[in-house]
Design a protein around this motif. Sequence first.
Motif, PDB file in Angstrom:
ATOM      1  N   MET A   1       0.856  -1.183   0.000  1.00 23.97           N
ATOM      2  CA  MET A   1       0.000   0.000   0.000  1.00 23.97           C
ATOM      3  C   MET A   1       0.892   1.232   0.000  1.00 23.97           C
ATOM      4  SD  MET A   1      -3.204   0.937   2.543  1.00 23.97           S
ATOM      5  CE  MET A   1      -4.260  -0.381   1.953  1.00 23.97           C
ATOM      6  N   LEU A   2       0.570   2.187  -0.870  1.00 24.92           N
ATOM      7  CA  LEU A   2       1.375   3.389  -1.050  1.00 24.92           C
ATOM      8  C   LEU A   2       0.579   4.614  -0.621  1.00 24.92           C
ATOM      9  CD1 LEU A   2       2.639   2.551  -4.653  1.00 24.92           C
ATOM     10  CD2 LEU A   2       3.868   2.140  -2.525  1.00 24.92           C
ATOM     11  N   PHE A   3       1.089   5.333   0.384  1.00 25.39           N
ATOM     12  CA  PHE A   3       0.459   6.557   0.878  1.00 25.39           C
ATOM     13  C   PHE A   3       1.201   7.750   0.271  1.00 25.39           C
ATOM     14  CE2 PHE A   3      -0.862   3.351   3.804  1.00 25.39           C
ATOM     15  CZ  PHE A   3      -2.054   3.773   4.359  1.00 25.39           C
ATOM     16  N   PHE A   4       0.493   8.555  -0.519  1.00 19.19           N
ATOM     17  CA  PHE A   4       1.103   9.702  -1.176  1.00 19.19           C
ATOM     18  C   PHE A   4       1.210  10.857  -0.173  1.00 19.19           C
ATOM     19  CE2 PHE A   4       0.525   8.940  -5.970  1.00 19.19           C
ATOM     20  CZ  PHE A   4       0.642   7.567  -5.812  1.00 19.19           C
ATOM     21  N   VAL A   5       2.420  11.403  -0.064  1.00 16.21           N
ATOM     22  CA  VAL A   5       2.689  12.501   0.872  1.00 16.21           C
ATOM     23  C   VAL A   5       3.518  13.574   0.153  1.00 16.21           C
ATOM     24  CG1 VAL A   5       2.575  11.040   2.929  1.00 16.21           C
ATOM     25  CG2 VAL A   5       4.764  11.329   1.746  1.00 16.21           C
ATOM     26  N   LEU A   6       3.745  14.679   0.839  1.00 18.35           N
ATOM     27  CA  LEU A   6       4.538  15.754   0.258  1.00 18.35           C
ATOM     28  C   LEU A   6       5.972  15.297  -0.005  1.00 18.35           C
ATOM     29  CD1 LEU A   6       3.393  18.788   2.445  1.00 18.35           C
ATOM     30  CD2 LEU A   6       2.929  18.449   0.002  1.00 18.35           C
ATOM     31  N   PRO A   7       6.616  15.866  -1.016  1.00 21.32           N
ATOM     32  CA  PRO A   7       8.028  15.542  -1.254  1.00 21.32           C
ATOM     33  C   PRO A   7       8.872  15.884  -0.023  1.00 21.32           C
ATOM     34  CG  PRO A   7       7.110  16.772  -3.097  1.00 21.32           C
ATOM     35  CD  PRO A   7       6.087  16.827  -2.007  1.00 21.32           C
ATOM     36  N   GLY A   8       9.982  15.192   0.126  1.00 22.36           N
ATOM     37  CA  GLY A   8      10.860  15.405   1.275  1.00 22.36           C
ATOM     38  C   GLY A   8      10.773  14.310   2.306  1.00 22.36           C
ATOM     39  N   ALA A   9       9.827  13.377   2.105  1.00 19.89           N
ATOM     40  CA  ALA A   9       9.635  12.291   3.076  1.00 19.89           C
ATOM     41  C   ALA A   9      10.861  11.390   3.157  1.00 19.89           C
ATOM     42  CB  ALA A   9       8.406  11.469   2.711  1.00 19.89           C
ATOM     43  N   GLY A  10      11.548  11.222   2.037  1.00 14.58           N
ATOM     44  CA  GLY A  10      12.698  10.332   2.020  1.00 14.58           C
ATOM     45  C   GLY A  10      13.769  10.742   3.009  1.00 14.58           C
ATOM     46  N   ALA A  11      13.929  12.043   3.221  1.00 15.74           N
ATOM     47  CA  ALA A  11      14.970  12.529   4.120  1.00 15.74           C
ATOM     48  C   ALA A  11      14.560  12.445   5.583  1.00 15.74           C
ATOM     49  CB  ALA A  11      15.317  13.981   3.773  1.00 15.74           C
ATOM     50  N   LYS A  12      13.265  12.557   5.863  1.00 17.56           N
ATOM     51  CA  LYS A  12      12.843  12.648   7.261  1.00 17.56           C
ATOM     52  C   LYS A  12      12.262  11.370   7.847  1.00 17.56           C
ATOM     53  CE  LYS A  12       9.966  16.062   6.432  1.00 17.56           C
ATOM     54  NZ  LYS A  12       8.918  17.092   6.569  1.00 17.56           N
ATOM     55  N   VAL A  13      11.686  10.488   7.015  1.00 17.60           N
ATOM     56  CA  VAL A  13      10.985   9.319   7.551  1.00 17.60           C
ATOM     57  C   VAL A  13      11.872   8.390   8.384  1.00 17.60           C
ATOM     58  CG1 VAL A  13       9.929   7.128   6.844  1.00 17.60           C
ATOM     59  CG2 VAL A  13       9.011   9.291   6.007  1.00 17.60           C
TER      60      VAL A  13
END
Length: 221
Positions: A132-144
């Motif tokens: 399941m893919l939850f679409f979020v604002l860009p920048g998630a890769g750095a903070k998640v």
Amino acid sequence: MGVTETAPIPKQRGEQLLDHAVRYAEERHWDVFPGTWLEAEDGKELCSCGAADCAAPGAHPVMQGWAASATGSATTVRRMWQKQPRASILLPTGRTFDAIDVPETAGFLALARMERMELTLGPVALTPDLRMLFFVLPGAGAKVPDLVRRLGWSPSTIDLVTRAEGDYVAAPPTRFGGRGAVQWARRPTPANRWLPDAEELINPLAYACGREAAAARARRA
């Protein structure tokens, strides 16, 4: 004598893919690019890439320089799919959105909790390989990763992945070979045009993934 109404002729799959790809570009302003497609051979559906052991049959980029070909121009999208109407619809992440990728069972658990909490949600996709893919604002890769660790988990141990810059996701109605089509659990609508920040969703997502990971370890014990 009355006029007999006839049922509308169903669209061919290539037309459906083209229509969806154009709508993603026009209505959501998402960049889009065509990927591989499925070809029938000896009663099986094989990836157009020709690899018998393809990990994502019919749903991966055709070439390494795919990022440069992604476009938000509906005119260019039409031209791309007119060349190969069966091509999968791929959306680059890290541009207008990132995606938090979790196991389907954990995703449904988290989604129910989010709805009870009345959280703002963006589109959510279901893939045939039970993700399941939850679409979020860009920048998630750095903070998640840091957000998950602060909650007491490691992203890798709870199977929580972030699709960010340099990655992509397959969009409905793309089909994976032999496994069905990507679908929307929550469709893109005008109401969810504004995406949530990953920080708003990470608590229920990490909790659900951690719970599912613990249950899986208990089953193996």
